[in-house]
Scaffold this active site. Structure first.
Site, PDB file in Angstrom:
ATOM      1  N   THR A 135     -69.462  18.476  43.303  1.00 57.04           N
ATOM      2  CA  THR A 135     -69.680  17.695  44.526  1.00 57.04           C
ATOM      3  C   THR A 135     -69.537  16.200  44.265  1.00 57.04           C
ATOM      4  O   THR A 135     -69.827  15.722  43.148  1.00 57.04           O
ATOM      5  CB  THR A 135     -71.103  17.972  45.065  1.00 57.04           C
ATOM      6  OG1 THR A 135     -71.412  17.006  46.078  1.00 57.04           O
ATOM      7  CG2 THR A 135     -72.163  17.863  43.988  1.00 57.04           C
ATOM      8  N   LEU A 173     -73.069  17.453  60.008  1.00 58.01           N
ATOM      9  CA  LEU A 173     -72.790  16.704  61.230  1.00 58.01           C
ATOM     10  C   LEU A 173     -71.931  17.466  62.242  1.00 58.01           C
ATOM     11  O   LEU A 173     -72.300  17.567  63.419  1.00 58.01           O
ATOM     12  CB  LEU A 173     -72.118  15.369  60.863  1.00 58.01           C
ATOM     13  CG  LEU A 173     -71.782  14.482  62.058  1.00 58.01           C
ATOM     14  CD1 LEU A 173     -73.047  14.017  62.765  1.00 58.01           C
ATOM     15  CD2 LEU A 173     -70.946  13.281  61.614  1.00 58.01           C
ATOM     16  N   PHE A 186     -65.766  16.524  48.737  1.00 52.97           N
ATOM     17  CA  PHE A 186     -66.379  15.560  49.644  1.00 52.97           C
ATOM     18  C   PHE A 186     -66.979  16.391  50.786  1.00 52.97           C
ATOM     19  O   PHE A 186     -67.629  17.383  50.505  1.00 52.97           O
ATOM     20  CB  PHE A 186     -65.369  14.454  49.990  1.00 52.97           C
ATOM     21  CG  PHE A 186     -65.260  13.483  48.821  1.00 52.97           C
ATOM     22  CD1 PHE A 186     -64.741  13.904  47.599  1.00 52.97           C
ATOM     23  CD2 PHE A 186     -65.764  12.201  48.902  1.00 52.97           C
ATOM     24  CE1 PHE A 186     -64.725  13.048  46.485  1.00 52.97           C
ATOM     25  CE2 PHE A 186     -65.735  11.336  47.804  1.00 52.97           C
ATOM     26  CZ  PHE A 186     -65.218  11.768  46.594  1.00 52.97           C
ATOM     27  N   ASN A 187     -66.801  16.065  52.065  1.00 55.53           N
ATOM     28  CA  ASN A 187     -67.521  16.821  53.114  1.00 55.53           C
ATOM     29  C   ASN A 187     -66.710  18.004  53.621  1.00 55.53           C
ATOM     30  O   ASN A 187     -65.773  17.815  54.418  1.00 55.53           O
ATOM     31  CB  ASN A 187     -67.870  15.876  54.266  1.00 55.53           C
ATOM     32  CG  ASN A 187     -68.984  14.915  53.900  1.00 55.53           C
ATOM     33  OD1 ASN A 187     -68.876  14.175  52.928  1.00 55.53           O
ATOM     34  ND2 ASN A 187     -70.062  14.936  54.663  1.00 55.53           N
ATOM     35  N   GLY A 242     -75.746  33.417  52.123  1.00 56.37           N
ATOM     36  CA  GLY A 242     -74.438  33.975  52.472  1.00 56.37           C
ATOM     37  C   GLY A 242     -74.568  35.034  53.559  1.00 56.37           C
ATOM     38  O   GLY A 242     -75.668  35.468  53.906  1.00 56.37           O
ATOM     39  N   TYR A 284     -80.277  17.835  43.492  1.00 52.27           N
ATOM     40  CA  TYR A 284     -79.092  18.648  43.764  1.00 52.27           C
ATOM     41  C   TYR A 284     -77.884  18.112  43.000  1.00 52.27           C
ATOM     42  O   TYR A 284     -77.215  18.845  42.251  1.00 52.27           O
ATOM     43  CB  TYR A 284     -78.801  18.681  45.275  1.00 52.27           C
ATOM     44  CG  TYR A 284     -77.428  19.181  45.605  1.00 52.27           C
ATOM     45  CD1 TYR A 284     -77.076  20.492  45.342  1.00 52.27           C
ATOM     46  CD2 TYR A 284     -76.461  18.334  46.149  1.00 52.27           C
ATOM     47  CE1 TYR A 284     -75.782  20.951  45.615  1.00 52.27           C
ATOM     48  CE2 TYR A 284     -75.181  18.783  46.427  1.00 52.27           C
ATOM     49  CZ  TYR A 284     -74.845  20.092  46.158  1.00 52.27           C
ATOM     50  OH  TYR A 284     -73.573  20.534  46.420  1.00 52.27           O
TER      51      TYR A 284
HETATM   52  N1  UDP Z   1     -75.525  12.697  60.198  1.00 51.28           N
HETATM   53  C1  UDP Z   1     -76.077  12.224  61.377  1.00 51.28           C
HETATM   54  N2  UDP Z   1     -76.853  13.084  62.124  1.00 51.28           N
HETATM   55  C2  UDP Z   1     -77.095  14.359  61.745  1.00 51.28           C
HETATM   56  C3  UDP Z   1     -76.509  14.845  60.541  1.00 51.28           C
HETATM   57  C4  UDP Z   1     -75.719  13.983  59.786  1.00 51.28           C
HETATM   58  O1  UDP Z   1     -75.898  11.066  61.745  1.00 51.28           O
HETATM   59  O2  UDP Z   1     -77.822  15.073  62.437  1.00 51.28           O
HETATM   60  C5  UDP Z   1     -74.696  11.791  59.394  1.00 51.28           C
HETATM   61  C6  UDP Z   1     -75.208  11.582  57.976  1.00 51.28           C
HETATM   62  O3  UDP Z   1     -76.091  10.482  57.942  1.00 51.28           O
HETATM   63  C7  UDP Z   1     -73.920  11.317  57.198  1.00 51.28           C
HETATM   64  C8  UDP Z   1     -72.855  12.114  57.958  1.00 51.28           C
HETATM   65  O4  UDP Z   1     -73.432  12.401  59.242  1.00 51.28           O
HETATM   66  O5  UDP Z   1     -73.566   9.961  57.270  1.00 51.28           O
HETATM   67  C9  UDP Z   1     -72.504  13.426  57.296  1.00 51.28           C
HETATM   68  O6  UDP Z   1     -73.712  14.124  57.012  1.00 51.28           O
HETATM   69  P1  UDP Z   1     -73.743  15.603  56.508  1.00 51.28           P
HETATM   70  O7  UDP Z   1     -75.195  15.996  56.391  1.00 51.28           O
HETATM   71  O8  UDP Z   1     -72.865  16.445  57.362  1.00 51.28           O
HETATM   72  O9  UDP Z   1     -73.070  15.552  55.073  1.00 51.28           O
HETATM   73  P2  UDP Z   1     -73.431  14.666  53.776  1.00 51.28           P
HETATM   74  O10 UDP Z   1     -72.493  13.489  53.822  1.00 51.28           O
HETATM   75  O11 UDP Z   1     -74.861  14.277  53.854  1.00 51.28           O
HETATM   76  O12 UDP Z   1     -73.113  15.581  52.658  1.00 51.28           O
END
Ligand code: UDP
Length: 322
Positions: free
Chosen positions: A116, A189, A168-169, A35, A140
């Site tokens: 999650t 991402l 979700f995300n 944090g 996790y």
């Molecule tokens: N992803 C990607 N490149 C990166 C990071 C993430 O292609 O450098 C893809 C990852 O495979 C997933 C999506 O982006 O399909 C979201 O990933 P993130 O790690 O943000 O969240 P998650 O869904 O894993 O919780």
């Protein structure tokens, strides 16, 4: 008074601000491992506390008239949880039972918890509703599922009132750009794409282009952090009338390629991209059935256009404070 454990983190700090805006009295506790002190609104009291420190937890509940807890304090790196499961079971599971132990000792029985969609594991169908089987595929996700199960046992035995929100995300930043997403290391991402656009990183690697999706890249449900914050406040207000788990997503799926295109449109700049192999443990598509959140919480996500979500993250990335 509402105790926000982990209120200096990404989703916690946005929830703290929303609660304060709604007139709640808020105390933030955080060990500041991940944090940021700067993320904590000046209107909230801040106490440095660790979930492993039962004495400091006890003091917190002795000195402050805490009515309910929103619990964000957890480690949340999937890859790290595979390499170092002990860190996750110790902090996330033992840490939460320490918190519950202290709450019960002080007769505080209300908790809203960060869960999650990783508790579902590999999806058997989409959109994912709360009845979907829970078979997490990493430590996790298992820690979060265990905590949900602990809540159900404590409800039966001690009358615990609990709502676990399965995000979700989480994405985006505060509308005014004051607080935002800042992880070290960053693995998500949207910030990675924006940092590649700004030249803070060389490029973005797209993990897999051969998924069974329209453009071959993974589909996720990106939910704005301020929509999550509102849902936590609504859940807090529902404690006592509903116990259980609720999905938080927009219900809309967006692919990795669509995120990159949207980020290029928002920023007006090209993103350097490299197509890379799949990342282990990534399902092809994950998106929420959010009917329950709408029905039980009366919640409705305000950000349903991915470009609006990315705009807030872009605004933050341009002038981030931490
Ligand atoms: N992803 C990607 N490149 C990166 C990071 C993430 O292609 O450098 C893809 C990852 O495979 C997933 C999506 O982006 O399909 C979201 O990933 P993130 O790690 O943000 O969240 P998650 O869904 O894993 O919780």
């Amino acid at each position: 008074m509402i105790l926000v454990m982990g209120g200096a983190g990404y989703i916690g700090s946005h929830t703290v601000r929303h609660l304060l805006d709604q007139g709640y009295e808020v105390i933030v506790a955080d060990n500041l491992y991940y944090g940021h002190r700067e993320a904590v609104d000046e209107r909230a009291a801040f106490i440095y506390t660790d979930l492993m420190d039962l004495l400091s937890l006890d003091k917190l509940f002795t000195f402050y008239p805490i009515d309910a807890v929103i619990h964000f304090a957890a480690f949340a790196y999937v890859g790290e949880s595979v390499a170092e499961p002990e860190k996750y079971y110790y902090n996330n599971v033992i840490g939460t039972t320490n918190l519950l132990h202290t709450m019960l000792a002080h007769n505080v029985k209300k908790i809203v918890f960060s869960s999650t969609c990783a508790t579902y594991g590999e999806p058997q169908y989409t959109p994912i509703d709360e009845k979907h089987p829970q078979n997490p595929i990493n430590p996790y996700g298992r820690t979060k599922l265990m905590i949900e199960q602990i809540f159900a046992d404590y409800e039966r035995a001690y009358g615990l009132q609990h709502i676990a929100l399965r995000y979700f995300n989480a994405a985006g930043c505060s509308q005014d750009g004051k607080i935002g997403e800042s992880h070290t290391p960053e693995t998500h991402l949207i910030p990675l794409v924006l940092q590649a656009i700004l030249g803070k990183r060389n490029l973005i690697q797209v993990f897999g282009t051969d998924y069974n999706t329209p453009d071959g890249t993974c589909i996720r449900d990106y939910i704005h952090v301020e929509d999550l914050a509102v849902a936590h406040r609504l859940a807090l207000e529902k404690l006592g009338t509903y116990n259980g788990c609720i999905n938080l997503g927009t219900g809309i799926g967006t692919s990795v390629k669509e995120i990159i295109t949207a980020a290029e449109q928002v920023s007006g700049k090209k993103c350097p991209v490299e197509y890379a192999p799949r990342r282990a443990g990534d399902p092809a598509r994950l998106f929420a059935d959010n009917t329950k959140a709408k029905e039980i919480l009366g919640w409705q996500p305000q950000y349903t256009d991915i470009k609006d979500i990315i705009s807030t993250a872009w605004n933050w990335e341009l002038k981030r404070r931490y």
